[in-house]
Design an enzyme around this catalytic site. Sequence first.
Site, mmCIF file in Angstrom:
data_model
loop_
_atom_site.group_PDB
_atom_site.id
_atom_site.type_symbol
_atom_site.label_atom_id
_atom_site.label_comp_id
_atom_site.label_asym_id
_atom_site.label_seq_id
_atom_site.Cartn_x
_atom_site.Cartn_y
_atom_site.Cartn_z
ATOM 1 N N CYS B 27 0.827 -1.212 0.000
ATOM 2 C CA CYS B 27 0.000 0.000 0.000
ATOM 3 C C CYS B 27 0.863 1.266 0.000
ATOM 4 O O CYS B 27 1.674 1.468 0.905
ATOM 5 C CB CYS B 27 -0.917 0.002 1.230
ATOM 6 S SG CYS B 27 -1.729 1.591 1.484
ATOM 7 N N LYS B 54 -10.031 -8.539 6.570
ATOM 8 C CA LYS B 54 -9.428 -7.746 7.646
ATOM 9 C C LYS B 54 -9.628 -8.378 9.019
ATOM 10 O O LYS B 54 -10.733 -8.826 9.343
ATOM 11 C CB LYS B 54 -10.057 -6.351 7.657
ATOM 12 C CG LYS B 54 -9.727 -5.549 6.410
ATOM 13 C CD LYS B 54 -10.380 -4.166 6.414
ATOM 14 C CE LYS B 54 -10.054 -3.477 5.088
ATOM 15 N NZ LYS B 54 -10.646 -2.153 4.945
ATOM 16 N N VAL B 67 -5.481 1.426 6.028
ATOM 17 C CA VAL B 67 -4.111 1.629 6.482
ATOM 18 C C VAL B 67 -3.533 2.828 5.738
ATOM 19 O O VAL B 67 -3.996 3.129 4.643
ATOM 20 C CB VAL B 67 -3.236 0.376 6.242
ATOM 21 C CG1 VAL B 67 -3.715 -0.774 7.098
ATOM 22 C CG2 VAL B 67 -3.159 0.002 4.782
ATOM 23 N N SER B 81 -2.820 8.749 6.029
ATOM 24 C CA SER B 81 -1.367 8.850 5.830
ATOM 25 C C SER B 81 -0.823 10.242 6.131
ATOM 26 O O SER B 81 0.184 10.385 6.819
ATOM 27 C CB SER B 81 -0.987 8.410 4.413
ATOM 28 O OG SER B 81 -1.519 9.277 3.445
#
Lengths: 254, 254
Positions: B27, B54, B67, B81
């Site tokens: 990712c 998940k 994430v 992020s």
Amino acid sequence: MSEKHLQTGDVLPPYNGKIRLYAMRFCPYAERAVLVLNAKKLEYDLIFINLDHKPEWIFNFSPRGTVPALEYEQGKAIFDSNIVTTYLDEKYPENPLQASDPLRRAQDKIIVENFAAAQSAYYTAAFNPQALEPSSVEKFHKGLEAFQAELEGRGTKFLHGDEPGWVDYTIWPFLERFEALPLLGKSEFAIDKTKYELLANYIEAMKNVPAVKAYYLSAETHAKFTESRNKGDANYNMLDTSAVCCMRPRKKKE
Amino acid sequence: MSEKHLQTGDVLPPYNGKIRLYAMRFCPYAERAVLVLNAKKLEYDLIFINLDHKPEWIFNFSPRGTVPALEYEQGKAIFDSNIVTTYLDEKYPENPLQASDPLRRAQDKIIVENFAAAQSAYYTAAFNPQALEPSSVEKFHKGLEAFQAELEGRGTKFLHGDEPGWVDYTIWPFLERFEALPLLGKSEFAIDKTKYELLANYIEAMKNVPAVKAYYLSAETHAKFTESRNKGDANYNMLDTSAVCCMRPRKKKE
């Protein structure tokens, strides 16, 4: 400030040394920047633009022609509401609006991020009601509940503390507009004062914050603009000149 | 660090006092946080999770199960992020990665914002190629050109300066993956070294930055993962254990 929304063909007013904010009177993202400018007690000019018939020069300041854009120096600008408000808060450190603790700053941004689902439900309800689904109403109320839970958890008058901060000014423009939804026939979006007691008090408190008050528009006004836009002819200049004067941020009022 | 991607039913490894990053090995958003953790020389554990199945506990750290999420204290986390990387940079002020000037920080965020169109073209090309339009290819190259123009305008080795900073680590994970597109038959997305000389040099320089090197995956590896995902069975654990060891960030390497 431009008293009308400038449009294709209109000339850019001469630069007078003050920072200039390119905005649209009914745009919640632009309002974020206005509120921060007001709260920081900065001197600035507002240039309102017609988003359906954009003046050519807006693209010199905002590559996609979106508002807000901030001309921080003649001919030089930055855009995006969160980038603009953070810049203003950090460039002019007096009256800081962001939390001093890095974790709290991160949490404030997460509140804004989490509120986005309610905002998007609002946009659907206001401007694209035929696409409205039960899930939009649910998302809207989940967003309000989460926001109210934050208020409760923090236990302060505003999310930021005793005074509003960046997080409050960033969310507020949407809360201001949410109150227009029942007037547009969307009663399922009403903010019930029993269920949302804390939130309703918060909304009233925000309306009395000077930075907000100077730019506040009533639910009726927002509903009227929304209706004009939905008819395909957004009435950017629906507020008369005297009203525009009232909105003149702070300089004359304080 | 988890050597495999944990999935539904797997237990959460016991907390050992270190900050933990919830990530997925392929990712790009999670990579942003890994690079910043590496560049700041922070000690951390990585927990990789299977995004198709998940583990239940991910929602305790990341409300939407996305994430990266950062468990900064046992049971307490932040996500997104950019929120995570900014928090890390501000919480741990040594080795600052953001520009010290507020305007430059705003401009760095605008670079990231402007790059989003190229990222979204990449996603279409890699994971949804049947939706690919000529305009995607155009957006992709416009994004690269704008990025290269920034590099040229700044005249520094990295966008941040002589060393990479927040802006470089935020963009990099996408540049790393862009190189997989020609291997996936998308030659129109190739980064031609003549047209993009400066950018190509930048890419090579970034590959040699220790924080990047410790987590870098080759274009071939990214292409393989993408192919597995497109077949409907994303091969999260395609890298063998020894490879996972090599990725172990810095601690053993320095």
